[in-house]
Design an enzyme around this catalytic site. Sequence first.
Site, PDB file in Angstrom:
ATOM      1  N   GLY A   1       0.840  -1.195   0.000  1.00 43.95           N
ATOM      2  CA  GLY A   1       0.000   0.000   0.000  1.00 43.95           C
ATOM      3  C   GLY A   1       0.868   1.236   0.000  1.00 43.95           C
ATOM      4  O   GLY A   1       2.042   1.187   0.393  1.00 43.95           O
TER       5      GLY A   1
ATOM      6  N   GLN B   1       3.251   9.827   0.966  1.00 40.52           N
ATOM      7  CA  GLN B   1       4.497   9.053   0.965  1.00 40.52           C
ATOM      8  C   GLN B   1       5.321   9.263  -0.299  1.00 40.52           C
ATOM      9  O   GLN B   1       6.466   8.807  -0.383  1.00 40.52           O
ATOM     10  CB  GLN B   1       4.200   7.557   1.130  1.00 40.52           C
ATOM     11  CG  GLN B   1       3.616   7.221   2.497  1.00 40.52           C
ATOM     12  CD  GLN B   1       3.428   5.728   2.634  1.00 40.52           C
ATOM     13  OE1 GLN B   1       2.433   5.178   2.190  1.00 40.52           O
ATOM     14  NE2 GLN B   1       4.409   5.064   3.222  1.00 40.52           N
TER      15      GLN B   1
ATOM     16  N   CYS C   1       6.000  -0.040   7.246  1.00 43.20           N
ATOM     17  CA  CYS C   1       5.622   1.118   6.436  1.00 43.20           C
ATOM     18  C   CYS C   1       6.820   1.527   5.586  1.00 43.20           C
ATOM     19  O   CYS C   1       7.944   1.567   6.101  1.00 43.20           O
ATOM     20  CB  CYS C   1       5.207   2.262   7.362  1.00 43.20           C
ATOM     21  SG  CYS C   1       4.752   3.764   6.488  1.00 43.20           S
ATOM     22  N   LEU C   2       6.571   1.822   4.322  1.00 43.55           N
ATOM     23  CA  LEU C   2       7.678   2.187   3.428  1.00 43.55           C
ATOM     24  C   LEU C   2       8.350   3.490   3.866  1.00 43.55           C
ATOM     25  O   LEU C   2       9.488   3.751   3.487  1.00 43.55           O
ATOM     26  CB  LEU C   2       7.182   2.302   1.979  1.00 43.55           C
ATOM     27  CG  LEU C   2       6.719   0.988   1.343  1.00 43.55           C
ATOM     28  CD1 LEU C   2       6.150   1.231  -0.049  1.00 43.55           C
ATOM     29  CD2 LEU C   2       7.864  -0.011   1.286  1.00 43.55           C
TER      30      LEU C   2
ATOM     31  N   HIS D   1      -4.425   1.586   7.592  1.00 47.77           N
ATOM     32  CA  HIS D   1      -3.055   2.119   7.624  1.00 47.77           C
ATOM     33  C   HIS D   1      -2.890   3.242   6.594  1.00 47.77           C
ATOM     34  O   HIS D   1      -2.349   4.308   6.900  1.00 47.77           O
ATOM     35  CB  HIS D   1      -2.071   0.965   7.343  1.00 47.77           C
ATOM     36  CG  HIS D   1      -0.631   1.359   7.272  1.00 47.77           C
ATOM     37  ND1 HIS D   1       0.323   0.884   8.142  1.00 47.77           N
ATOM     38  CD2 HIS D   1       0.042   2.179   6.417  1.00 47.77           C
ATOM     39  CE1 HIS D   1       1.503   1.411   7.840  1.00 47.77           C
ATOM     40  NE2 HIS D   1       1.366   2.189   6.792  1.00 47.77           N
ATOM     41  N   GLU D   2      -3.399   3.003   5.380  1.00 45.32           N
ATOM     42  CA  GLU D   2      -3.216   4.007   4.313  1.00 45.32           C
ATOM     43  C   GLU D   2      -4.061   5.257   4.564  1.00 45.32           C
ATOM     44  O   GLU D   2      -3.604   6.377   4.325  1.00 45.32           O
ATOM     45  CB  GLU D   2      -3.529   3.401   2.937  1.00 45.32           C
ATOM     46  CG  GLU D   2      -2.642   2.224   2.525  1.00 45.32           C
ATOM     47  CD  GLU D   2      -1.153   2.443   2.731  1.00 45.32           C
ATOM     48  OE1 GLU D   2      -0.675   3.592   2.645  1.00 45.32           O
ATOM     49  OE2 GLU D   2      -0.455   1.451   3.010  1.00 45.32           O
TER      50      GLU D   2
ATOM     51  N   HIS E   1      -2.443   7.658   6.851  1.00 42.52           N
ATOM     52  CA  HIS E   1      -1.416   8.522   6.239  1.00 42.52           C
ATOM     53  C   HIS E   1      -2.021   9.840   5.752  1.00 42.52           C
ATOM     54  O   HIS E   1      -1.352  10.869   5.747  1.00 42.52           O
ATOM     55  CB  HIS E   1      -0.761   7.813   5.044  1.00 42.52           C
ATOM     56  CG  HIS E   1       0.372   6.901   5.417  1.00 42.52           C
ATOM     57  ND1 HIS E   1       1.479   7.335   6.104  1.00 42.52           N
ATOM     58  CD2 HIS E   1       0.579   5.582   5.180  1.00 42.52           C
ATOM     59  CE1 HIS E   1       2.322   6.315   6.281  1.00 42.52           C
ATOM     60  NE2 HIS E   1       1.792   5.240   5.737  1.00 42.52           N
TER      61      HIS E   1
HETATM   62 NI    NI Z   1       2.697   3.358   5.639  1.00 44.57          NI
END
Ligand code: NI
Length: 187
Positions: free
Chosen positions: A47, A52, A99-100, A141-142, A145
Site C-alpha cells: 500500500g 508518501q 511502512c515504506l 493504515h493508508e 497517512h
Molecule cells: Ni505506511
Amino acid sequence: MSLRRLTYLGHPVLRRCAAPVFDMMTAEMAALAQDMVETMHASHGVGLAAPQVGVGQRLIVFYVPSSRAEDTDEVPVQVLFNPEFIPLDDGLVSGLEGCLSLPGLRGMVPRWHRIGYRGTGLDGRVIEREAEGFHARVVQHEIDHLDGVMYLDRITDKSSLLHEYDWHRRMQQAEKEQHDAQSAQEA
Ligand code: NI
C-alpha cells in the site's frame, strides 16, 4: 510511468492532513496514481498513500497479494481517491505492520477487524465495500497517512517494535522449531 521518490518519517508532508481531491479524472491524477502503483511494487509494499511520495492529497493505492491473504480474500490493485471507512465491529485486533516511510521497522498495531470503506476510483465511480483482516488493516493504515498519522502513533505496546532483521531471525527460528517438531514426530 515513473517511480516517485519516497518520503520518510520526519518529512512534514507525512504529518499534515492531506487535501481532498475534487477532480480525479485528470491526466495528472491518472499519472500520479500509476506512478504510486509502480513505486509501491518496486518497493515491495502492499500500500502507498500520496503523502508518501510527497503529495498532500487524499489518494491511496493498495492490494492484498495471495501471500498475505490468510484471513481475507486476495484483492487486486485498488486506486482510491478521498477514501473513508467505518468500523463494522467493536473489536480491535493487533497485527504486525511495517511502512515504506519507516524502513526496517515492524510493530504490533491494533486495528478494527472488520470495516466498510468507500472512495472514488480512477474512472470517477464510487467504490464501496467491506473488508476484514489484513485487507481492513491495509486500508486503515493508508487512510491514516492522509490524516498525518503513522502506525507508530497507534502502537500501544512499544516493546513490540522490532527491526526486520530480528523479524527474519524469529521467522527462521519458528520454521526450525516446526521442522524439529515434525522430525521428532516422524522419529
Ligand atoms: Ni505506511
